[in-house]
Scaffold this active site. Structure first.
Site, PDB file in Angstrom:
ATOM      1  N   ASP A  74       1.188  -1.035   0.059  1.00 45.69           N
ATOM      2  CA  ASP A  74       0.144   0.530   0.176  1.00 45.69           C
ATOM      3  C   ASP A  74       0.918   1.024   0.082  1.00 45.69           C
ATOM      4  OD1 ASP A  74       0.400  -0.287   2.115  1.00 45.69           O
ATOM      5  OD2 ASP A  74      -1.321   0.179   3.780  1.00 45.69           O
TER       6      ASP A  74
ATOM      7  N   ASP B  33       7.038   3.872   3.351  1.00 46.45           N
ATOM      8  CA  ASP B  33       6.961   5.317   4.348  1.00 46.45           C
ATOM      9  C   ASP B  33       9.022   5.192   5.113  1.00 46.45           C
ATOM     10  OD1 ASP B  33       6.883   6.989   6.630  1.00 46.45           O
ATOM     11  OD2 ASP B  33       6.224   5.352   7.726  1.00 46.45           O
TER      12      ASP B  33
ATOM     13  N   PHE C 174       0.244  11.972   7.047  1.00 40.96           N
ATOM     14  CA  PHE C 174      -0.135  10.315   7.419  1.00 40.96           C
ATOM     15  C   PHE C 174      -1.325  10.473   6.486  1.00 40.96           C
ATOM     16  CE2 PHE C 174      -2.974   7.167   9.312  1.00 40.96           C
ATOM     17  CZ  PHE C 174      -2.727   5.963  10.074  1.00 40.96           C
TER      18      PHE C 174
HETATM   19  P1  IMP Z   1       7.765   1.921   6.615  1.00 40.08           P
HETATM   20  O1  IMP Z   1       8.004   0.678   7.145  1.00 40.08           O
HETATM   21  O2  IMP Z   1       7.402   2.729   7.361  1.00 40.08           O
HETATM   22  O3  IMP Z   1       7.907   1.969   5.275  1.00 40.08           O
HETATM   23  O4  IMP Z   1       6.316   0.800   6.870  1.00 40.08           O
HETATM   24  C1  IMP Z   1       5.526   0.775   5.928  1.00 40.08           C
HETATM   25  C2  IMP Z   1       3.889   0.380   6.331  1.00 40.08           C
HETATM   26  O5  IMP Z   1       3.584   1.358   7.256  1.00 40.08           O
HETATM   27  C3  IMP Z   1       2.945   0.578   5.447  1.00 40.08           C
HETATM   28  O6  IMP Z   1       2.732  -0.599   5.268  1.00 40.08           O
HETATM   29  C4  IMP Z   1       1.909   0.563   6.221  1.00 40.08           C
HETATM   30  O7  IMP Z   1       0.904   0.131   7.058  1.00 40.08           O
HETATM   31  C5  IMP Z   1       2.259   1.764   7.077  1.00 40.08           C
HETATM   32  N1  IMP Z   1       2.090   3.296   6.997  1.00 40.08           N
HETATM   33  C6  IMP Z   1       3.396   4.014   6.192  1.00 40.08           C
HETATM   34  N2  IMP Z   1       2.652   5.628   6.365  1.00 40.08           N
HETATM   35  C7  IMP Z   1       1.346   5.182   6.581  1.00 40.08           C
HETATM   36  C8  IMP Z   1       0.264   6.086   6.227  1.00 40.08           C
HETATM   37  O8  IMP Z   1       0.157   7.357   5.818  1.00 40.08           O
HETATM   38  N3  IMP Z   1      -0.882   5.909   6.677  1.00 40.08           N
HETATM   39  C9  IMP Z   1      -1.641   4.552   6.761  1.00 40.08           C
HETATM   40  N4  IMP Z   1      -0.340   3.541   7.192  1.00 40.08           N
HETATM   41  C10 IMP Z   1       1.518   3.747   6.463  1.00 40.08           C
END
Ligand code: IMP
Length: 176
Positions: free
Chosen positions: A101, A104, A153
Site C-alpha cells: 500500500d 514510508d 499521514f
Molecule cells: P515503512 O516500514 O516505514 O516503510 O512502513 C510501511 C508501513 O507503515 C505500511 O505498510 C503501512 O502499513 C504503514 N504506514 C506508513 N505510512 C502510513 C500512512 O500514511 N497511513 C497508513 N499507514 C501507513
C-alpha cells in the site's frame, strides 16, 4: 472533511484518479511481464484493495498470493525484524511482484526483500500505491509507484488509522 476515530482528514486522491493510475500500473506490468508468469504477493492488511484492483486489470496469465508481516524486536542492534507469514507458494525460479500500500521509511520493504531473496526467486519488483520519498531511511528500488506523496499521514483505499478508514474509496490526508 471527515473524521476517522479521533482525527480529521481532508480529501487527497480521489477514487477516479486512483482507478486511472491503477489501470496504468496494471498495463505497464502486463507489458513488462508478458510470458513471464509472474506471482503477485500482496502484503496484508493494507494492500488488499489495491492488490485486488490492480490484479483485476492485469491481462496476462499471473497468480496472486498474500502474506502478512509480524514485527518483533530482535536485539537492540538489529532493531525490528519482520517475519513473513503465510508464504505457501514456492517462489523459487518465479518472477515476483510485491504489492504494497505504501512505502514510508522503507524499513519494512528492505526486510521483506531480504527475506524473499533467500527463497531464490528469478526476480523481485515492488509495486506500491504510495511512496513517501522524504521519509526514506532505507533506499529501496521501487519499480512501480502509483503516487509519490508528502511525508504526511493518509488513510483510505486500504490504508488505516488504528484499524479504521480502510473502507474509504478514496485517499484522505491528515488535516493540519
Ligand atoms: P515503512 O516500514 O516505514 O516503510 O512502513 C510501511 C508501513 O507503515 C505500511 O505498510 C503501512 O502499513 C504503514 N504506514 C506508513 N505510512 C502510513 C500512512 O500514511 N497511513 C497508513 N499507514 C501507513
Amino acid at each position: 472533511m471527515i473524521t476517522v476515530k479521533d482525527k480529521t482528514f481532508v480529501p487527497f486522491i480521489g477514487a477516479d484518479t486512483i482507478e486511472q493510475r491503477v489501470a496504468e500500473l496494471a498495463a505497464q506490468i502486463s507489458t513488462d511481464y508478458e510470458g513471464k508468469n509472474p506471482l503477485f504477493i500482496g502484503v496484508l492488511n493494507g494492500s488488499f484493495i489495491f492488490a485486488a484492483d490492480l490484479f483485476k486489470k492485469v491481462v496476462i496469465p499471473a497468480q496472486i498470493t498474500f502474506i502478512k508481516l509480524a514485527s518483533y524486536s530482535a536485539t537492540e542492534s538489529t532493531g525490528t525484524v519482520e517475519e513473513v507469514l503465510g508464504l505457501n507458494i514456492d517462489i523459487a525460479n518465479r518472477h515476483i511482484v510485491i504489492v504494497e500500500d505504501i512505502v514510508d521509511t522503507g524499513l519494512t520493504m528492505t526486510e521483506l526483500l531480504k527475506t524473499l531473496k533467500e527463497y531464490q526467486p528469478l526476480s523481485v519488483a515492488v509495486a506500491t500505491l504510495l511512496h513517501k520519498p522524504e521519509a526514506a531511511k532505507k533506499k529501496v528500488e521501487l519499480k512501480y509507484v502509483g503516487f509519490p506523496i508528502d511525508n504526511k499521514f493518509v488513510v483510505g483505499y486500504g490504508l488505516d488509522y488504528d484499524g479504521y478508514g480502510r473502507n474509504l474509496p478514496s485517499i484522505y490526508i491528515l488535516s493540519e
